[in-house]
Design a protein around this motif. Structure first.
Motif, PDB file in Angstrom:
ATOM      1  N   PRO A 170     -44.525  20.526   1.523  1.00  0.00           N
ATOM      2  CA  PRO A 170     -44.476  19.065   1.595  1.00  0.00           C
ATOM      3  C   PRO A 170     -43.403  18.595   2.573  1.00  0.00           C
ATOM      4  CG  PRO A 170     -43.495  19.854  -0.454  1.00  0.00           C
ATOM      5  CD  PRO A 170     -44.123  21.039   0.200  1.00  0.00           C
ATOM      6  N   VAL A 171     -43.692  17.517   3.297  1.00  0.00           N
ATOM      7  CA  VAL A 171     -42.742  16.976   4.258  1.00  0.00           C
ATOM      8  C   VAL A 171     -41.951  15.862   3.589  1.00  0.00           C
ATOM      9  CG1 VAL A 171     -44.459  15.337   5.144  1.00  0.00           C
ATOM     10  CG2 VAL A 171     -42.496  15.963   6.558  1.00  0.00           C
ATOM     11  N   SER A 172     -40.686  15.766   3.958  1.00  0.00           N
ATOM     12  CA  SER A 172     -39.824  14.703   3.441  1.00  0.00           C
ATOM     13  C   SER A 172     -39.568  13.696   4.556  1.00  0.00           C
ATOM     14  CB  SER A 172     -38.497  15.293   2.942  1.00  0.00           C
ATOM     15  OG  SER A 172     -37.636  14.267   2.488  1.00  0.00           O
ATOM     16  N   LEU A 173     -39.966  12.436   4.324  1.00  0.00           N
ATOM     17  CA  LEU A 173     -39.776  11.367   5.296  1.00  0.00           C
ATOM     18  C   LEU A 173     -38.729  10.375   4.773  1.00  0.00           C
ATOM     19  CD1 LEU A 173     -43.489  10.719   6.345  1.00  0.00           C
ATOM     20  CD2 LEU A 173     -41.799  12.224   7.405  1.00  0.00           C
ATOM     21  N   PRO A 174     -38.104   9.600   5.666  1.00  0.00           N
ATOM     22  CA  PRO A 174     -37.027   8.692   5.240  1.00  0.00           C
ATOM     23  C   PRO A 174     -37.417   7.758   4.100  1.00  0.00           C
ATOM     24  CG  PRO A 174     -37.086   8.831   7.628  1.00  0.00           C
ATOM     25  CD  PRO A 174     -38.266   9.596   7.131  1.00  0.00           C
ATOM     26  N   ALA A 175     -38.643   7.242   4.111  1.00  0.00           N
ATOM     27  CA  ALA A 175     -39.059   6.293   3.068  1.00  0.00           C
ATOM     28  C   ALA A 175     -39.183   6.941   1.696  1.00  0.00           C
ATOM     29  CB  ALA A 175     -40.384   5.642   3.453  1.00  0.00           C
TER      30      ALA A 175
ATOM     31  N   ARG B  77     -47.117  -3.666  -0.416  1.00  0.00           N
ATOM     32  CA  ARG B  77     -47.119  -3.178   0.956  1.00  0.00           C
ATOM     33  C   ARG B  77     -48.107  -2.016   1.078  1.00  0.00           C
ATOM     34  NH1 ARG B  77     -41.108  -2.373   3.324  1.00  0.00           N
ATOM     35  NH2 ARG B  77     -42.408  -1.910   5.168  1.00  0.00           N
ATOM     36  N   PRO B  78     -48.793  -1.904   2.232  1.00  0.00           N
ATOM     37  CA  PRO B  78     -49.684  -0.750   2.440  1.00  0.00           C
ATOM     38  C   PRO B  78     -48.871   0.498   2.744  1.00  0.00           C
ATOM     39  CG  PRO B  78     -49.653  -2.113   4.407  1.00  0.00           C
ATOM     40  CD  PRO B  78     -48.825  -2.837   3.385  1.00  0.00           C
ATOM     41  N   ALA B  79     -49.484   1.643   2.576  1.00  0.00           N
ATOM     42  CA  ALA B  79     -48.781   2.908   2.830  1.00  0.00           C
ATOM     43  C   ALA B  79     -49.756   3.962   3.324  1.00  0.00           C
ATOM     44  CB  ALA B  79     -48.087   3.392   1.560  1.00  0.00           C
ATOM     45  N   ILE B  80     -49.231   4.890   4.107  1.00  0.00           N
ATOM     46  CA  ILE B  80     -49.952   6.107   4.472  1.00  0.00           C
ATOM     47  C   ILE B  80     -49.124   7.286   3.981  1.00  0.00           C
ATOM     48  CG2 ILE B  80     -48.918   6.145   6.802  1.00  0.00           C
ATOM     49  CD1 ILE B  80     -51.486   7.566   7.742  1.00  0.00           C
TER      50      ILE B  80
ATOM     51  N   ASN C 161     -46.130  -3.762   8.265  1.00  0.00           N
ATOM     52  CA  ASN C 161     -45.285  -3.436   7.105  1.00  0.00           C
ATOM     53  C   ASN C 161     -45.709  -2.122   6.448  1.00  0.00           C
ATOM     54  OD1 ASN C 161     -43.757  -5.850   7.349  1.00  0.00           O
ATOM     55  ND2 ASN C 161     -45.377  -6.966   6.260  1.00  0.00           N
ATOM     56  N   LEU C 162     -46.199  -1.196   7.257  1.00  0.00           N
ATOM     57  CA  LEU C 162     -46.699   0.077   6.720  1.00  0.00           C
ATOM     58  C   LEU C 162     -45.547   0.951   6.244  1.00  0.00           C
ATOM     59  CD1 LEU C 162     -49.295   1.885   6.397  1.00  0.00           C
ATOM     60  CD2 LEU C 162     -48.647   2.910   8.579  1.00  0.00           C
ATOM     61  N   VAL C 163     -45.682   1.485   5.037  1.00  0.00           N
ATOM     62  CA  VAL C 163     -44.713   2.437   4.493  1.00  0.00           C
ATOM     63  C   VAL C 163     -45.251   3.845   4.738  1.00  0.00           C
ATOM     64  CG1 VAL C 163     -43.511   3.230   2.424  1.00  0.00           C
ATOM     65  CG2 VAL C 163     -43.981   0.789   2.727  1.00  0.00           C
ATOM     66  N   GLN C 164     -44.451   4.673   5.399  1.00  0.00           N
ATOM     67  CA  GLN C 164     -44.857   6.043   5.705  1.00  0.00           C
ATOM     68  C   GLN C 164     -44.177   7.007   4.734  1.00  0.00           C
ATOM     69  OE1 GLN C 164     -43.714   6.439   9.809  1.00  0.00           O
ATOM     70  NE2 GLN C 164     -45.405   5.183  10.565  1.00  0.00           N
ATOM     71  N   LEU C 165     -45.000   7.664   3.932  1.00  0.00           N
ATOM     72  CA  LEU C 165     -44.476   8.555   2.896  1.00  0.00           C
ATOM     73  C   LEU C 165     -44.943   9.987   3.134  1.00  0.00           C
ATOM     74  CD1 LEU C 165     -45.136   6.337  -0.266  1.00  0.00           C
ATOM     75  CD2 LEU C 165     -42.971   6.620   0.962  1.00  0.00           C
ATOM     76  N   GLY C 166     -44.124  10.925   2.690  1.00  0.00           N
ATOM     77  CA  GLY C 166     -44.469  12.337   2.774  1.00  0.00           C
ATOM     78  C   GLY C 166     -44.794  12.903   1.403  1.00  0.00           C
ATOM     79  N   GLY C 167     -44.713  14.232   1.297  1.00  0.00           N
ATOM     80  CA  GLY C 167     -45.048  14.894   0.045  1.00  0.00           C
ATOM     81  C   GLY C 167     -44.158  14.493  -1.108  1.00  0.00           C
ATOM     82  N   PHE C 168     -42.881  14.239  -0.835  1.00  0.00           N
ATOM     83  CA  PHE C 168     -41.965  13.857  -1.915  1.00  0.00           C
ATOM     84  C   PHE C 168     -42.203  12.409  -2.345  1.00  0.00           C
ATOM     85  CE2 PHE C 168     -39.871  17.393   0.238  1.00  0.00           C
ATOM     86  CZ  PHE C 168     -39.592  18.220  -0.837  1.00  0.00           C
ATOM     87  N   GLY C 169     -42.639  11.571  -1.405  1.00  0.00           N
ATOM     88  CA  GLY C 169     -43.014  10.213  -1.765  1.00  0.00           C
ATOM     89  C   GLY C 169     -44.250  10.203  -2.650  1.00  0.00           C
ATOM     90  N   TRP C 170     -45.229  11.099  -2.340  1.00  0.00           N
ATOM     91  CA  TRP C 170     -46.402  11.241  -3.194  1.00  0.00           C
ATOM     92  C   TRP C 170     -45.989  11.641  -4.608  1.00  0.00           C
ATOM     93  CZ3 TRP C 170     -51.661  10.761  -3.709  1.00  0.00           C
ATOM     94  CH2 TRP C 170     -52.276  11.528  -4.698  1.00  0.00           C
ATOM     95  N   LYS C 171     -45.058  12.576  -4.723  1.00  0.00           N
ATOM     96  CA  LYS C 171     -44.626  13.035  -6.039  1.00  0.00           C
ATOM     97  C   LYS C 171     -44.035  11.889  -6.853  1.00  0.00           C
ATOM     98  CE  LYS C 171     -41.457  16.244  -8.353  1.00  0.00           C
ATOM     99  NZ  LYS C 171     -40.418  17.289  -8.164  1.00  0.00           N
TER     100      LYS C 171
END
Length: 503
Positions: free
Chosen positions: A131-136, A151-154, A341-351
């Motif tokens: 999993p990738v960790s992104l700032p958000a 807010r929308p997110a990817i 206003n897109l929030v960019q999340l990685g694997g840790f955000g999914w968790k």
């Protein structure tokens, strides 16, 4: 045959050492004593020495004294030679598969490195599926705004695995190995959640099965394909079925957005068109997309196209995309440019989101001690279909109301609750007095609020736990039970644990 008295002497003679079957038969034909004792070989006895049972024997129509069997025709092969040829073919096929897999991994690594650079994330490690960790991911306010649909997110889910099951018998094959009715996935674009279980009905993994023109794709938990693929291959018996790990070819992304088909614009920007096949029309639950310059194909190695699934798996509006990893970088760019206003999340955000929404995960809430009924995965179960691995146990649990615990999402409004549960001490036992009534398996805190996922007994000293029940943990901290993300609205009519019977 052995029970026939007239055949017994000849049968015993055939088993004696050092006689071969042919020698025993000739001995019988030349021995008048045996012929007087036993009037003649019966149909069953002669069948024992026929080519049907002994293809290596070449007996004459007339057995004459001492004559040897006819020599084998030119060009005939032995059983050992057949085995050797099959082993060589299998070895060549395996070598070819490993070569293709290695090429895919090299291509995947390059595409993934470009995506990580675009995301300002560390480059991929040797273990590509991490999993990738992104700032958000560390921004509680952003994650909460996504959960509240402000807010929308990817979400980058490239660490998730994808398995392809192809061949003419793929539907019947998967139907006998998982809990849901895969027979309903007869047309491309149809999908369903299903559970692979052990012989005792315990969870191996929760999967999403998606039908394509020539295969069924399985979206499974991170790190699962390496064990799931060999397990599936063990059940292939004279069937036209092939199992392929596509985890290093297809990548997974989730878009959380309340608008209709939020990924349409992204896929069109990448040069994709909806598949023109009647089976994948706009009315299909999931839509298949193909590059404008090619037709939709599904080869023995990979599915070439993108799949748009109208589900997030989190109980939030949006879509899940399966797309070749070579397009991943372009998809991320399109999302940045087209979504405000897109929030960019990685694997840790999914968790963090999946805990907040109450989605069970393999290794935390799903394991070899839990069955699908306890995890409230009722939408993954079909009690009308035929047998599958683990079906007997699950059917008995339903018939005798044998479910002893259920998965629940808990919400705590007090900031003090955050300190009451140490996330490093999970699972955390919940007790009423000295009696254990449940356990908490995952915890997440956002903006002074806390939610947790756990299992609670269907019957306890506090009564029956239902949606909206209050549960005290760690002394005076009170939590409210909520429906998990994947649970059905309401309780199935057959589920009445208070009327449980002993099996």
């Amino acid at each position: 045959m052995v029970g026939c008295p007239s055949c017994l002497p000849a049968f015993l003679l055939a088993l004696s050492i050092p006689y071969t079957a042919a020698q025993a038969y000739r001995q019988y034909a030349l021995n008048p004593v045996l012929q007087r004792i036993s009037p003649g070989p019966t149909r069953g006895f002669s069948g024992l020495f026929s080519r049907k049972y002994r293809p290596d024997l070449r007996l004459h129509a007339k057995v004459s004294g001492g004559t040897a069997p006819k020599p084998k025709p030119a060009g005939s092969i032995t059983l050992e030679q057949i085995k050797a040829r099959l082993a060589a073919q299998q070895a060549a096929a395996e070598a070819k598969r490993l070569e293709e897999q290695k090429a895919l991994e090299e291509s995947y690594k390059g595409s993934l490195a470009a995506l990580r650079k675009l995301q300002n994330a560390p480059p991929p490690s040797e273990e590509l599926k991490t999993p990738v960790s992104l700032p958000a991911d560390d921004d509680e306010a952003m994650i909460l705004s996504v959960a509240q649909q402000d807010r929308p997110a990817i979400i980058d889910r490239t660490d998730w695995d994808i398995v392809q099951v192809s061949g003419k018998n793929r539907v019947e094959f998967l139907n006998g190995l998982s809990t849901n009715d895969i027979g309903t996935l007869s047309n491309s674009g149809q999908f369903a959640d299903t559970v692979f279980t052990t012989r005792t009905g315990r969870v191996i993994d929760l999967a999403t099965a998606i039908s394509t023109p020539d295969s069924i794709l399985l979206l499974v938990s991170p790190g699962t394909a390496a064990e799931l693929c060999p397990m599936l291959r063990k059940f292939i018996f004279a069937q036209d079925v092939k199992v392929t790990d596509l985890s290093v070819y297809l990548s997974t992304f989730t878009l959380i957005d309340a608008s209709k088909h939020p990924s349409n614009q992204l896929l069109e920007g990448l040069g994709f068109d909806p598949a023109a096949s009647p089976e994948t029309s706009s009315s299909s639950p999931a839509r298949l997309w193909v590059p404008k310059t090619s037709k939709i194909t599904s080869t023995s190695t990979r599915f070439s196209g993108a799949i748009q699934i109208p589900e997030t798996g989190l109980g939030l509006p949006g879509e899940t995309l399966l797309i070749p990893v070579s397009y991943a970088c372009g998809l991320w760019k399109e999302a940045e440019e087209n979504q405000q206003n897109l929030v960019q999340l990685g694997g840790f955000g999914w968790k963090r989101l999946r805990i907040w929404q109450g989605r069970p995960a393999l290794g935390s809430e799903l394991n070899d001690k839990i069955n699908p009924l306890e995890a409230q995965l009722w939408h993954c179960l079909n009690f009308e279909k035929g047998c599958y691995v683990g079906q007997e146990t699950i059917a008995r649990l339903k018939t005798y109301q044998g479910v002893k615990q259920l998965l629940w999402l808990m919400e705590f409004n007090s900031p003090d609750s955050i300190d009451s549960i140490n996330a490093n001490e999970l699972p955390f036992q919940v007790k009423i007095g000295d009696e254990k009534v449940g356990s908490i398996t995952s915890v997440e805190a956002l903006q002074g609020k806390m939610r947790a996922i756990g299992y609670f007994r269907t019957r306890s000293p506090a009564g029956k736990f239902v949606d909206g029940s209050e549960v005290k943990i760690a002394g005076s901290q009170t939590g409210i039970l909520l429906k998990p993300a994947l649970a059905l609205e309401g309780t199935p009519a057959w589920f009445e644990p208070e009327n449980a019977e002993e099996p």
